[in-house]
Write a protein that holds these residues in place. Structure first.
Motif, short mmCIF file in Angstrom:
data_model
loop_
_atom_site.label_atom_id
_atom_site.label_comp_id
_atom_site.label_asym_id
_atom_site.label_seq_id
_atom_site.Cartn_x
_atom_site.Cartn_y
_atom_site.Cartn_z
N TYR A 108 -1.06 -37.73 -0.89
CA TYR A 108 -0.40 -38.95 -0.36
C TYR A 108 -0.77 -40.21 -1.14
O TYR A 108 -0.35 -41.30 -0.80
CB TYR A 108 -0.76 -39.16 1.11
CG TYR A 108 -0.38 -38.00 1.99
CD1 TYR A 108 -1.36 -37.27 2.67
CD2 TYR A 108 0.94 -37.62 2.13
CE1 TYR A 108 -1.02 -36.18 3.46
CE2 TYR A 108 1.29 -36.53 2.91
CZ TYR A 108 0.31 -35.82 3.58
OH TYR A 108 0.65 -34.75 4.35
N GLY A 109 -1.59 -40.05 -2.17
CA GLY A 109 -2.06 -41.21 -2.94
C GLY A 109 -0.95 -42.10 -3.47
O GLY A 109 -1.10 -43.31 -3.59
N PHE A 110 0.22 -41.47 -3.76
CA PHE A 110 1.33 -42.24 -4.33
C PHE A 110 1.89 -43.29 -3.35
O PHE A 110 2.62 -44.19 -3.75
CB PHE A 110 2.45 -41.30 -4.79
CG PHE A 110 3.22 -40.65 -3.67
CD1 PHE A 110 2.72 -39.55 -2.99
CD2 PHE A 110 4.46 -41.15 -3.28
CE1 PHE A 110 3.43 -38.95 -1.97
CE2 PHE A 110 5.17 -40.56 -2.24
CZ PHE A 110 4.67 -39.45 -1.59
N SER A 160 -2.27 -43.54 -9.30
CA SER A 160 -2.14 -44.41 -8.12
C SER A 160 -3.16 -45.53 -8.10
O SER A 160 -2.84 -46.69 -7.81
CB SER A 160 -2.25 -43.55 -6.85
OG SER A 160 -2.33 -44.38 -5.73
N GLY A 161 -4.43 -45.19 -8.42
CA GLY A 161 -5.50 -46.19 -8.38
C GLY A 161 -5.24 -47.33 -9.34
O GLY A 161 -5.38 -48.51 -9.00
N LEU A 162 -4.80 -46.98 -10.57
CA LEU A 162 -4.54 -48.01 -11.58
C LEU A 162 -3.35 -48.88 -11.19
O LEU A 162 -3.40 -50.12 -11.30
CB LEU A 162 -4.28 -47.33 -12.93
CG LEU A 162 -4.11 -48.26 -14.13
CD1 LEU A 162 -5.38 -49.04 -14.39
CD2 LEU A 162 -3.73 -47.45 -15.39
N VAL A 163 -2.28 -48.24 -10.71
CA VAL A 163 -1.08 -49.00 -10.32
C VAL A 163 -1.42 -49.94 -9.15
O VAL A 163 -1.07 -51.12 -9.16
CB VAL A 163 0.07 -48.04 -9.91
CG1 VAL A 163 1.21 -48.80 -9.25
CG2 VAL A 163 0.56 -47.26 -11.13
N THR A 164 -2.12 -49.40 -8.14
CA THR A 164 -2.43 -50.20 -6.95
C THR A 164 -3.35 -51.37 -7.30
O THR A 164 -3.12 -52.50 -6.85
CB THR A 164 -3.09 -49.33 -5.87
OG1 THR A 164 -2.29 -48.19 -5.63
CG2 THR A 164 -3.28 -50.11 -4.58
N SER A 165 -4.38 -51.13 -8.09
CA SER A 165 -5.31 -52.21 -8.42
C SER A 165 -4.61 -53.27 -9.28
O SER A 165 -4.84 -54.47 -9.09
CB SER A 165 -6.56 -51.69 -9.11
OG SER A 165 -6.25 -51.13 -10.34
N SER A 166 -3.73 -52.85 -10.19
CA SER A 166 -2.98 -53.82 -11.01
C SER A 166 -2.07 -54.67 -10.14
O SER A 166 -2.00 -55.89 -10.28
CB SER A 166 -2.12 -53.11 -12.06
OG SER A 166 -2.92 -52.25 -12.83
N MET A 167 -1.40 -53.98 -9.22
CA MET A 167 -0.49 -54.66 -8.29
C MET A 167 -1.27 -55.69 -7.45
O MET A 167 -0.85 -56.84 -7.32
CB MET A 167 0.15 -53.59 -7.40
CG MET A 167 0.89 -54.12 -6.21
SD MET A 167 1.29 -52.77 -5.10
CE MET A 167 0.54 -53.31 -3.58
#
Lengths: 199, 108
Positions: A108-110, A160-167
């Motif tokens: 579910y990370g996405f 997911s971690g990289l996208v979320t933290s960048s966002m």
């Protein structure tokens, strides 16, 4: 106009006079930046606590020097409605549980960018209602849009971690800039009262 | 029976608290009602009254026992903290009920 509406109108105006200083928006931006660091590297988990403290303690501290000398000081009556307190605690627990479930399960990370985008959008819409500041509504829309864009990236395989933290980092930047603009507008609209403020 | 009702309505009108009924003082009471306490500057900004006018009305409200005025120093700057007393809150609630009843009875 009913009694409740009239006193509600006066209370809302009084609360907004103080809340329009933009300090809570800046505090939220700082929290988002800290959360971005935590999501990027979970070893920085402890820093999130500092972010929460910053969001809670920074605005009241800065208000003493920025807000109260300009518009005066007021202590509002705390309405300790048990139902509202229980509901707030339940919502916080639910959010933390969902955050843990989504974050800890790769399946579910996405969903993380979408979840956080919606969560913080709802929060800033509530802040917008309290302050009456249009810029917070715009920020809320930005949060929703960014959450959706982040979801698209993670859905198509980006980490997911990289996208979320960048966002979150981009949103933090936007929020701090918006909050600072609010504060500058507030300071220009309400010049500091020099000397004695008593009658 | 109608006469008795008419007299009751007139009595309600006569019982309106004149201390609160003055527009500036009503505004002051309304703002103090929604806060636990506030300083002079806050009230001045919210009501739009001049400093002298606000001071004068606050004195009348204090004399009536509706408002408590405390002077203190915060980092060497004097600050006047204002709050409604218990009787002030009761008086405001009674005034509100009274006015609602009177306004409900008005034709139109």
């Amino acid at each position: 106009m009913s009694n409740k509406a009239l006193s509600g109108g006066i209370e809302k105006k009084a609360v907004r006079t103080i809340r329009r200083d933009g300090l809570e928006t800046i505090g939220l931006g700082i929290f988002l930046a800290v959360l971005a660091i935590f999501i990027y590297d979970i070893r920085y988990g402890g820093i999130t606590g500092l972010g929460v403290l910053g969001f809670i303690l920074l605005p009241p501290f800065l208000r003493k020097y920025i807000t109260y000398p300009r518009v005066g000081y007021a202590k509002f009556i705390e309405k300790n409605d048990p139902r509202a307190v229980i509901a707030s605690i339940a919502i916080v627990i639910l959010c933390l549980v969902l955050f843990y479930l989504i974050g800890s399960n790769e399946k579910y990370g996405f969903l993380m960018p979408l979840f956080l985008g919606i969560l913080f959008a709802l929060f800033i819409f509530w802040l917008a209602y309290r302050t009456g500041m249009a810029i917070n509504y715009i920020l809320g829309i930005l949060y929703l849009a960014t959450g959706n864009i982040g979801f698209c990236f993670t859905y198509y395989g980006f980490e997911s971690g990289l996208v979320t933290s960048s966002m979150l980092f981009l949103l933090a930047l936007a929020t701090i800039i918006a909050g600072s603009a609010q504060t500058m507008w507030f300071m220009r609209k309400n010049p500091r009262v020099v000397g004695e403020t008593d009658g | 029976m109608d006469e008795i009702r008419e007299n009751d309505n007139l009595r309600q009108l006569a019982e309106i608290d004149r201390i609160i009924h003055e527009p500036a003082r009503l505004l002051i009471m309304a703002y103090l009602f929604v806060v636990e306490s506030a300083d002079f500057l806050f009230l001045e900004r919210q009501t739009g009254l001049t400093r002298g006018n606000l001071s004068s009305h606050l004195t009348k409200l204090e004399d009536a026992g509706y408002v408590e005025i405390k002077k203190e120093f915060v980092e060497k700057i004097p600050r006047t903290l204002l709050s409604l007393t218990k009787s002030g809150r009761q008086a405001f609630n009674a005034y509100r009920k009274n006015m609602k009843h009177v306004l409900d009875e008005l034709p139109g």
